[in-house]
Design an enzyme around this catalytic site. Structure first.
Site, short mmCIF file in Angstrom:
data_model
loop_
_atom_site.label_atom_id
_atom_site.label_comp_id
_atom_site.label_asym_id
_atom_site.label_seq_id
_atom_site.Cartn_x
_atom_site.Cartn_y
_atom_site.Cartn_z
N LYS A 171 -14.39 75.53 20.87
CA LYS A 171 -15.72 75.05 20.49
C LYS A 171 -16.72 76.15 20.90
O LYS A 171 -17.01 76.34 22.08
CB LYS A 171 -16.05 73.73 21.23
CG LYS A 171 -17.36 73.12 20.77
CD LYS A 171 -18.39 73.25 21.86
CE LYS A 171 -19.77 72.79 21.49
NZ LYS A 171 -20.56 73.76 20.71
N GLY A 233 -20.05 78.15 30.95
CA GLY A 233 -21.41 77.79 30.58
C GLY A 233 -22.26 77.57 31.80
O GLY A 233 -21.96 78.09 32.88
N GLY A 238 -21.56 72.23 33.43
CA GLY A 238 -20.28 72.34 34.13
C GLY A 238 -20.03 71.13 35.03
O GLY A 238 -18.92 70.61 35.11
N GLU A 255 -16.26 78.19 34.62
CA GLU A 255 -16.88 79.50 34.88
C GLU A 255 -18.37 79.30 34.64
O GLU A 255 -18.80 79.17 33.49
CB GLU A 255 -16.32 80.55 33.91
CG GLU A 255 -14.83 80.80 34.04
CD GLU A 255 -14.48 81.62 35.28
OE1 GLU A 255 -15.39 82.26 35.84
OE2 GLU A 255 -13.32 81.62 35.68
N CYS A 289 -23.52 86.25 33.10
CA CYS A 289 -23.29 85.43 34.30
C CYS A 289 -23.19 86.34 35.51
O CYS A 289 -23.65 86.01 36.59
CB CYS A 289 -22.02 84.62 34.12
SG CYS A 289 -20.57 85.62 33.79
N GLU A 390 -30.81 80.69 38.64
CA GLU A 390 -30.18 81.74 37.84
C GLU A 390 -31.21 82.23 36.82
O GLU A 390 -31.81 81.42 36.11
CB GLU A 390 -28.95 81.22 37.10
CG GLU A 390 -28.34 82.30 36.24
CD GLU A 390 -27.13 81.85 35.45
OE1 GLU A 390 -27.14 80.74 34.92
OE2 GLU A 390 -26.18 82.65 35.36
P1 NAP Z 1 -24.37 75.74 28.19
O1 NAP Z 1 -25.63 75.23 27.67
O2 NAP Z 1 -23.79 75.09 29.41
O3 NAP Z 1 -23.33 75.68 26.99
C1 NAP Z 1 -22.03 76.17 27.09
C2 NAP Z 1 -21.15 75.49 26.08
O4 NAP Z 1 -21.04 74.10 26.42
C3 NAP Z 1 -21.69 75.53 24.65
O5 NAP Z 1 -20.62 75.68 23.76
C4 NAP Z 1 -22.33 74.15 24.51
O6 NAP Z 1 -22.43 73.71 23.18
C5 NAP Z 1 -21.32 73.32 25.28
N1 NAP Z 1 -21.82 71.99 25.68
C6 NAP Z 1 -23.10 71.56 25.81
N2 NAP Z 1 -23.12 70.25 26.17
C7 NAP Z 1 -21.84 69.85 26.27
C8 NAP Z 1 -21.21 68.62 26.60
N3 NAP Z 1 -21.90 67.51 26.89
N4 NAP Z 1 -19.86 68.55 26.61
C9 NAP Z 1 -19.13 69.65 26.33
N5 NAP Z 1 -19.65 70.85 25.98
C10 NAP Z 1 -21.00 70.95 25.97
O7 NAP Z 1 -24.45 77.30 28.55
P2 NAP Z 1 -25.10 78.46 27.69
O8 NAP Z 1 -26.57 78.32 27.80
O9 NAP Z 1 -24.45 78.49 26.35
O10 NAP Z 1 -24.59 79.78 28.48
C11 NAP Z 1 -25.27 80.33 29.54
C12 NAP Z 1 -24.67 79.90 30.88
O11 NAP Z 1 -23.28 80.25 30.90
C13 NAP Z 1 -25.29 80.63 32.04
O12 NAP Z 1 -25.49 79.73 33.10
C14 NAP Z 1 -24.22 81.66 32.43
O13 NAP Z 1 -24.28 82.09 33.75
C15 NAP Z 1 -22.97 80.90 32.14
N6 NAP Z 1 -21.84 81.83 31.99
C16 NAP Z 1 -20.87 81.89 32.97
C17 NAP Z 1 -19.83 82.80 32.87
C18 NAP Z 1 -18.76 82.90 33.92
O14 NAP Z 1 -17.72 83.49 33.62
N7 NAP Z 1 -18.95 82.38 35.10
C19 NAP Z 1 -19.78 83.66 31.77
C20 NAP Z 1 -20.79 83.59 30.81
C21 NAP Z 1 -21.81 82.67 30.92
P3 NAP Z 1 -23.83 73.81 22.36
O15 NAP Z 1 -24.10 75.26 22.17
O16 NAP Z 1 -23.51 73.11 21.10
O17 NAP Z 1 -24.88 73.13 23.20
#
Ligand code: NAP
Length: 487
Positions: A171, A233, A238, A255, A289, A390
């Site tokens: 997804k 994410g 998370g 992650e 991240c 963050e």
């Molecule tokens: P996000 O808003 O948490 O979204 C991540 C993914 O989760 C997207 O595919 C999103 O889909 C999906 N999602 C949203 N609501 C959900 C739910 N209720 N159930 C299941 N999945 C759901 O994060 P983001 O804004 O895309 O990414 C930025 C974040 O990712 C930052 O905090 C960054 O630090 C973190 N990150 C961490 C790492 C690591 O390896 N630690 C690496 C890269 C990024 P939709 O797009 O459809 O909302």
């Protein structure tokens, strides 16, 4: 219109609903994608379950060969994929090419590991008996991916999942599905075996369902037929993923966000550290991240360091990632730019001093994109949003310190614990930092390299479990304890 990929077929959603994917640099529509829902996920699960019966029986060597072939197919199509990625994500073409390189390297790494999975033979107290640990694939896995590195973060899930004999449903983030769809279609064309005995990947081994997290993501979390979730994410989502996975007794790795400290000692190679602070904070427009999110400089080097970093920022060309001159693209979405702006404004209001940036670039060419200047600030109170939260964009607070102990204490004063770095030529300093930094990863004279060879992940609010390295395979294999009695 782009299509989802389920059971070996390119398909629309059951509702025929679609959504637009926009270019963060121009606001223009790049393409439309199906807006999937729980029913689409259920179809993908059925296809992945059927494929699992075949794929889990394919020899580990052949699974590795298929992953290797998938990497070759992606490499051949790098130019097309990079263009898609830049258009939907906003990163520069150079950054997109690097991301595809990392994706391929990751797939090749797990291709090599597929045939290296070992169980064990265990002597038991009973003389005529022995034990074994057999490691088996789990079944259908779900990979939920964010928008900052859509391809590499998909690969860090798909590679070990397939190497271990599982099947997977990806997804992607709603705003970055296009390059991932193209890559999944290519992976699905991968073959294994020699000459006439060559076989394609079983249909349904890899699937992608596009659509909102609230429906597509939720169904992956809640459906008991998906046995394992790999989520990358934000920390708030998370937390939710872990709660739901807990209720469903589902294996999960998270992650999540980070606020990595970079500590620069006076005994380091300061020139190199300046260059790497630039890359560490402003690569991918600061949307990493494991980006440098708090910079700590030993007092004696601070003025020169800051002066040199500001000079680099002055020369950084902000613009559309499709242009060869561009060194930093736009922030990915408007809401994300607004968040960064609010974090910077909060720091300014509390006495923070802007050394560079702190605003949007001026000019008609920036009007329709989500641009923001690379920003460097000092005098930022440690309890301000720019330091405590963050910051997922190109803004960096800088602090000074007298002793390493002081720097380590400040570095650890964060809810996050993803990456961290120390810059020093003194082995005692390096070893102390390795020991004391509360982070899943410590880099000495180096930055944010998510090497495929090493485990990567976070502690505290930065996550649970590891991706990369042979360690990641453990999360895709179920150890089965076996007792054999000779009678
Ligand atoms: P996000 O808003 O948490 O979204 C991540 C993914 O989760 C997207 O595919 C999103 O889909 C999906 N999602 C949203 N609501 C959900 C739910 N209720 N159930 C299941 N999945 C759901 O994060 P983001 O804004 O895309 O990414 C930025 C974040 O990712 C930052 O905090 C960054 O630090 C973190 N990150 C961490 C790492 C690591 O390896 N630690 C690496 C890269 C990024 P939709 O797009 O459809 O909302």
């Amino acid at each position: 219109m782009a299509k989802m990929f389920i059971g070996g077929e390119s398909v629309g959603s059951v509702t025929n609903n679609t959504s637009e994917v926009r270019n963060p640099a121009t606001g223009a529509t790049v393409d439309t994608v199906p807006q999937g829902n729980d029913k689409d996920v259920q179809q993908a699960i059925s296809a992945a379950e059927d494929a699992f019966k075949v794929w889990s029986d394919v020899s580990p060597e052949d699974r590795g060969n298929a992953l290797m072939n998938a990497g070759e197919l992606i490499k051949k199509n790098t130019a097309e994929i990079a263009q898609l990625l830049t258009q939907e994500q906003g990163k520069t073409l150079f950054e997109a090419g690097l991301e595809i390189h990392h994706l391929v390297h990751g797939l090749e790494f797990y291709a090599g590991l597929a045939s290296k999975v070992r169980g064990s033979h265990v002597p038991l107290p009973q003389k005529n008996a022995y034990g074994m640990v057999v490691r088996q694939p789990i079944g259908v896995c779900g990979g939920i991916v964010p928008w900052n590195f859509p391809l590499t973060l998909m690969g860090t899930k798909l590679g070990p999942a397939l190497a271990a004999g599982n099947t997977i449903i990806i997804k992607p983030a709603s705003t970055t599905p296009l390059a991932t769809i193209k890559v999944i279609e290519l992976i699905a064309q991968a073959t294994f075996g020699e000459g006439k005995a060559q076989k394609p990947l079983p249909k349904g081994t890899v699937n992608i369902v596009t659509g909102p997290g609230g429906s597509v993501g939720e169904e992956l979390l809640r459906n008991p037929r998906v046995r394992r979730i790999a989520f990358t994410g934000s920390t708030p989502i998370g937390r939710h993923v872990m709660e739901v996975a807990g209720r469903e007794i589902k294996r999960v790795t998270l992650e999540l966000g980070g606020s990595d400290p970079m500590i620069v000692m006076e005994d380091s190679n300061v020139d190199l550290a300046v260059k790497m602070a630039d890359v560490g904070r402003y690569f991918n427009c600061g949307q990493m991240c494991l980006g440098v999110k708090r910079l700590f400089l030993q007092e004696s080097i601070a003025d020169n360091f800051i002066g040199a970093l500001v000079e680099i920022l002055k020369k950084k060309t902000v613009g559309n990632g499709m242009s060869k001159e561009t060194r930093m693209g736009p922030i990915h979405v408007g809401a994300q730019r607004q968040e960064v702006e609010e974090q910077v404004e909060d720091a300014k209001a509390r006495g923070g001093k802007v050394l560079f940036g702190g605003e949007r670039p001026k000019g008609a060419e920036f009007d329709n994109g989500f641009y923001y200047l690379p920003t460097l600030m000092t005098n930022v109170p440690e309890d301000s949003r720019l330091t405590k939260e963050e910051v997922f964009g190109p803004a960096l607070p800088v602090y000074t310190f007298k002793t390493l102990d002081e720097a380590l204490e400040k570095a650890n004063a964060s809810e996050f614990g993803l990456g961290s770095s120390i810059w020093t030529r003194n082995l005692l300093h390096a070893n102390k930092a390795i020991d004391k930094l509360q982070a899943g990863n410590v880099w000495v004279n180096s930055l944010h390299y998510g090497y495929d060879e090493l485990p990567f992940g976070g502690v505290k609010s930065s996550g649970v479990g590891r991706e990369h390295g042979p360690e990641a395979l453990d999360y895709y294999l179920e150890p089965k304890g076996v007792v054999v009695v000779n009678i």
